[in-house]
Design a protein around this motif. Structure first.
Motif, short mmCIF file in Angstrom:
data_model
loop_
_atom_site.label_atom_id
_atom_site.label_comp_id
_atom_site.label_asym_id
_atom_site.label_seq_id
_atom_site.Cartn_x
_atom_site.Cartn_y
_atom_site.Cartn_z
N MET A 35 0.83 -1.20 0.00
CA MET A 35 0.00 0.00 0.00
C MET A 35 0.87 1.26 0.00
SD MET A 35 -3.20 -0.48 -0.19
CE MET A 35 -4.57 -1.50 0.17
N GLN A 36 1.91 1.24 0.86
CA GLN A 36 2.84 2.37 0.94
C GLN A 36 3.41 2.71 -0.42
OE1 GLN A 36 3.63 4.52 3.08
NE2 GLN A 36 4.58 3.76 4.91
N GLN A 63 2.46 1.85 -3.31
CA GLN A 63 1.48 2.28 -4.29
C GLN A 63 1.24 3.78 -4.19
OE1 GLN A 63 -2.15 0.10 -3.95
NE2 GLN A 63 -1.05 -1.80 -4.30
N PHE A 64 1.10 4.26 -2.97
CA PHE A 64 0.83 5.67 -2.83
C PHE A 64 2.02 6.50 -3.32
CE2 PHE A 64 1.01 9.65 -0.45
CZ PHE A 64 -0.13 10.21 -0.96
N ARG A 75 4.03 5.70 -5.61
CA ARG A 75 4.01 5.72 -7.09
C ARG A 75 3.02 6.74 -7.62
NH1 ARG A 75 4.10 -0.49 -8.81
NH2 ARG A 75 5.99 -1.04 -7.70
N VAL A 76 1.87 6.80 -6.96
CA VAL A 76 0.87 7.78 -7.39
C VAL A 76 1.43 9.19 -7.23
CG1 VAL A 76 -1.42 8.70 -7.00
CG2 VAL A 76 -1.03 6.27 -6.81
N VAL A 92 2.01 11.98 -10.14
CA VAL A 92 1.47 13.35 -10.15
C VAL A 92 2.61 14.35 -10.26
CG1 VAL A 92 0.25 15.05 -8.76
CG2 VAL A 92 -0.56 12.71 -8.85
N ALA A 143 4.00 14.44 -13.72
CA ALA A 143 3.07 15.15 -14.59
C ALA A 143 3.21 16.66 -14.40
CB ALA A 143 1.64 14.72 -14.30
N ALA A 144 3.29 17.05 -13.12
CA ALA A 144 3.40 18.47 -12.81
C ALA A 144 4.67 19.06 -13.42
CB ALA A 144 3.38 18.68 -11.31
N ALA A 176 4.70 19.26 -17.16
CA ALA A 176 3.85 20.35 -17.63
C ALA A 176 4.57 21.68 -17.53
CB ALA A 176 2.57 20.40 -16.81
N LEU A 177 5.23 21.88 -16.36
CA LEU A 177 5.94 23.13 -16.17
C LEU A 177 7.07 23.28 -17.18
CD1 LEU A 177 6.02 23.46 -12.31
CD2 LEU A 177 4.91 24.96 -13.95
N ALA A 233 7.35 21.81 -20.07
CA ALA A 233 6.80 22.00 -21.41
C ALA A 233 6.38 23.46 -21.58
CB ALA A 233 5.61 21.08 -21.63
N ALA A 234 5.77 24.00 -20.51
CA ALA A 234 5.27 25.36 -20.61
C ALA A 234 6.42 26.37 -20.65
CB ALA A 234 4.36 25.66 -19.44
N CYS A 235 7.45 26.08 -19.86
CA CYS A 235 8.53 27.07 -19.77
C CYS A 235 9.52 26.94 -20.91
CB CYS A 235 9.28 26.92 -18.45
SG CYS A 235 8.23 27.22 -17.04
N GLY A 258 8.82 26.56 -26.46
CA GLY A 258 9.31 27.16 -27.70
C GLY A 258 10.38 28.17 -27.41
N LEU A 296 -1.49 22.12 -23.13
CA LEU A 296 -0.79 22.78 -22.02
C LEU A 296 -1.76 23.27 -20.96
CD1 LEU A 296 2.05 24.89 -23.66
CD2 LEU A 296 2.24 22.84 -22.28
N THR A 324 -3.25 20.38 -18.94
CA THR A 324 -2.25 19.77 -18.05
C THR A 324 -2.03 20.65 -16.83
OG1 THR A 324 -1.18 19.12 -20.10
CG2 THR A 324 -0.03 18.62 -18.07
N VAL A 363 -2.73 20.06 -12.80
CA VAL A 363 -1.70 20.22 -11.78
C VAL A 363 -2.21 21.10 -10.63
CG1 VAL A 363 0.56 21.22 -11.32
CG2 VAL A 363 0.20 19.80 -13.34
N SER A 372 -1.99 5.58 3.49
CA SER A 372 -1.67 4.24 3.01
C SER A 372 -2.89 3.34 2.86
CB SER A 372 -0.67 3.59 3.98
OG SER A 372 -1.22 3.57 5.27
N ASP A 377 5.74 30.28 -24.83
CA ASP A 377 7.10 30.02 -24.38
C ASP A 377 7.24 30.26 -22.89
OD1 ASP A 377 6.86 32.70 -24.33
OD2 ASP A 377 8.79 33.14 -25.25
N ARG A 386 -4.35 -3.74 -8.80
CA ARG A 386 -3.40 -3.70 -7.71
C ARG A 386 -4.07 -3.96 -6.38
NH1 ARG A 386 0.18 1.43 -8.24
NH2 ARG A 386 1.09 0.94 -10.25
#
Lengths: 342, 296
Positions: A1-2, A4-5, A7-8, A12, A15-16, A19-20, A22-24, A27, B79, B82, B86, B195, B237, B293
């Motif tokens: 269980m530990q 698993q959490f 990993r979640v 996250v 992902a965060a 995203a940052l 990619a945004a920063c 381009g 973007l 996402t 977040v 947990s 950007d 799981r």
């Protein structure tokens, strides 16, 4: 269980971060030197949906020559555009009518000075179904009879407008009240801005109006010339008699001012202090040099060349204030326009 | 056969008939939805499938329909969604945990719960006006005005009630025995939540989250209100960059006079649908994984 959490949590977090990142780092500004590439910065444009296609086309061409200047164009309506413009939020606003006195006051309160530039003509077109063989030419009086507020509920048949026309229901289509087209049509035809009957099929989407008129033999509607030009197989334009005989809308009659009173200039308004930024000045001059050709390409009518030259002079001399103010002006011919500007 | 049995048999037939009628009605109800969806889907595919190409996905908008593409709205949408996730996920799940596990059961908590549920039903344009005032105007120095950051914060506010409500449902569905077992073994409340409760509730929380994201990706009104733009020929950007999203671009194309743009709009709708469906597929996959799981 530990685990698993954990990993979640990790998921996250990843992902965060991505995203940052990619945004920063998405381009990176490309620093390849190219023609006109020395200019950088961004230009914010907003306002009328009628003028949008012209500004979009100019921005698209401008980008090819000045790739490092970021031009963005929004649509929030002529009124919405002036609100943001006078609030100092944008550099240029698109307008399908001249600035109103109240809007000018707000601009003045906020210390925003502007240069007013006509960029093209739009001809409002009155259309009927192709099967309609009686209404080929209408006078301003006919249109007023149909559209004035007093007509609501009483003028419901064609033969009430002219006795020789058929005894058939009159179904009307037109833009909604938020539109600059509506403002201009009512002031040109009824004589008072915003005065119209309310019992017609209204839509902000002109394609809905095109559909409506093309499927209804007894329909009559009005909208911008570009929508008629793209749908000539489904619609028939009505010639307008403004006192000097019947004139059909076309690029020629709108350009030379004989299609009256339903042709109007459309504008851009530029903040005077924004013009001191080289990228904005370059963009505005580019706009005036190319507006004629690009406006024609997207369905509008170019001003005479002389008008664009005079507009460029206004930019060079930073002539501020509006010569068209006081709401929509009816029947502004190109001669009058030039007279005012000289 | 006695008289009573015959009467019974007679009624049985009628009851069966009623049952069949209800079944047919229920089937008709689902057919209405599915047929409409299929028609819509078919119509869009017929109009737009031919226009879909690599060029369409990698070009910026243009005045010429055949040269136009959806690169900037596509990147903008991805973007924005996402970033929105977040912002909204930790706050939403945190609020749900507080309300379910920690908050005392009193009138204030009830009031908050009722209000959160009501907020989920507020029209999206109201959130747009809120975002315009707070993020685009008051906090303009930090958000950059009409920027990607403003857009995603506004959308995060919009989906927050949905996330909270669905996360609460998921947490509430965790059997109380599991909490008691953890506490009985000496776990602290935080250990119990971290947990035991969260892993158990995670499939439900994720499902709610993805549903919220699916809603957000199709939203136009709040973004137009805060001033997301229509013609943007560059990729963001930074967080303070201007941006546009798919629904705005599609809406613009639909309202243009040239027929070529209408085809582009149909192709844009296909792209939007593809993103939506893959998000839903991802949700189903994640839920399935977490459930697997838990069984182990």
């Amino acid at each position: 269980m530990q685990t698993q959490f954990k990993r979640v949590a990790l998921l996250v977090l990843v992902a965060a971060l991505s995203a940052l990142l990619a945004a920063c780092g998405g381009g990176q500004p490309s620093s390849q030197p190219s023609e006109g590439g020395e200019l950088t910065g961004s230009i914010l444009i907003d306002g009328s949906s009628t003028v949008f296609p012209i500004s979009e086309a100019v921005a698209e061409e401008f980008r090819l020559e000045y790739p490092n200047v970021r031009v963005s164009v929004g649509i929030s309506g002529t009124g919405g555009g002036f609100k943001k413009f006078c609030n100092g939020e944008i550099d240029i606003t698109d307008a399908s009518r001249p600035i109103k006195d109240v809007e000018e006051e707000i601009c003045a309160q906020n210390g925003i000075e502007f240069v007013e530039l006509p960029v093209a003509f739009d001809g409002l077109t009155v259309v009927v179904n192709p099967e309609n063989d009686w209404a080929t030419c209408m006078t301003v009086e006919d249109l007023k009879t149909i559209w004035e507020p007093a007509a609501q509920g009483t003028i419901t048949k064609w033969n009430q407008v002219r006795p020789e026309w058929p005894d058939a229901p009159l179904s009307l289509y037109g833009p909604g009240t938020d539109s600059g087209t509506f403002d201009y049509f009512t002031s040109a035809i009824v004589g008072e801005e915003g005065a119209s009957r309310g019992d017609y099929t209204a839509s902000e989407d002109d394609n809905v109006l095109v559909q409506g008129v093309s499927n209804d033999k007894y329909a009559l509607g009005y909208f911008g010339f570009a929508y008629y030009a793209e749908n000539q197989d489904k619609l028939k334009a009505v010639a307008i008699d403004g006192g000097n005989g019947c004139v059909l809308p076309s690029k020629e009659t709108i350009n030379n001012g004989t299609y009256q009173p339903l042709s109007r200039p459309v504008f851009i308004y530029v903040r005077k202090d924004a013009l001191d930024r080289p990228e904005v000045e370059a963009f505005v001059n580019f706009y005036l040099e190319n507006a004629g050709a690009l406006a024609t390409e997207v369905g509008y009518v170019a001003l005479p060349d002389r008008a664009y030259e005079l507009a460029k002079e206004r930019v060079a001399k930073r002539i501020t204030g509006s010569v068209f103010s006081g709401g929509s002006q009816v029947g502004v011919s190109i001669e009058e326009l030039l007279k005012i500007e000289e | 056969m006695s008289l009573r049995d015959i009467a019974f048999e007679h009624q049985l037939a009628r009851r069966h008939l009623k049952g069949r009628i209800f079944q047919v009605l229920a089937f008709a109800a689902i057919c209405v939805g599915l047929v409409m969806l299929a028609l819509l889907f078919f119509d869009v595919l017929r109009d737009g499938l031919g226009r879909l190409s690599w060029q369409f996905l990698t070009s910026f908008p243009s005045r010429r329909p055949e040269r136009a593409g959806i690169l900037s709205p596509l990147v903008g949408s991805v973007l924005m969604v996402t970033l929105m996730g977040v912002f909204a996920f930790p706050v939403g799940v945190g609020a749900a945990i507080y309300l379910e596990e920690y908050a005392p059961k009193n009138w204030l908590t009830d009031l908050i719960q009722i209000n959160v549920a009501n907020l989920a039903g507020v029209p999206s344009i109201i959130y747009g006006l809120l975002g315009l005032e707070i993020f685009a105007r008051w906090l303009a120095n930090y958000t950059g005005g009409r920027s990607l950051l403003t857009g995603s914060l506004t959308m995060a506010l919009l989906i927050l009630p949905i996330v909270i409500v669905s996360a609460r449902e998921a947490i509430r569905a965790v059997p109380n025995d599991i909490r008691l077992a953890a506490l009985a073994l000496g776990a602290t409340k935080w250990q119990m939540v971290r947990s035991h409760v969260l892993p158990y509730a995670m499939p439900g929380i994720l499902t709610g989250m993805i549903l919220a994201v699916s809603r957000a990706i199709g939203e136009t009104a709040p973004l137009i209100t805060i001033g997301a733009l229509t013609y943007v020929a560059f990729l963001p950007d930074s967080l303070k960059s201007q941006f546009t999203v798919l629904p705005i671009q599609i809406f613009n194309w639909v309202s243009r006079p040239q027929a070529g743009f209408h085809v582009n709009a149909a192709a844009g709708i296909i792209v939007l649908l593809a993103i939506l469906l893959s998000l839903n597929a991802l949700a189903i996959y994640l839920r399935h994984r977490f459930e697997q799981r838990l069984k182990r």
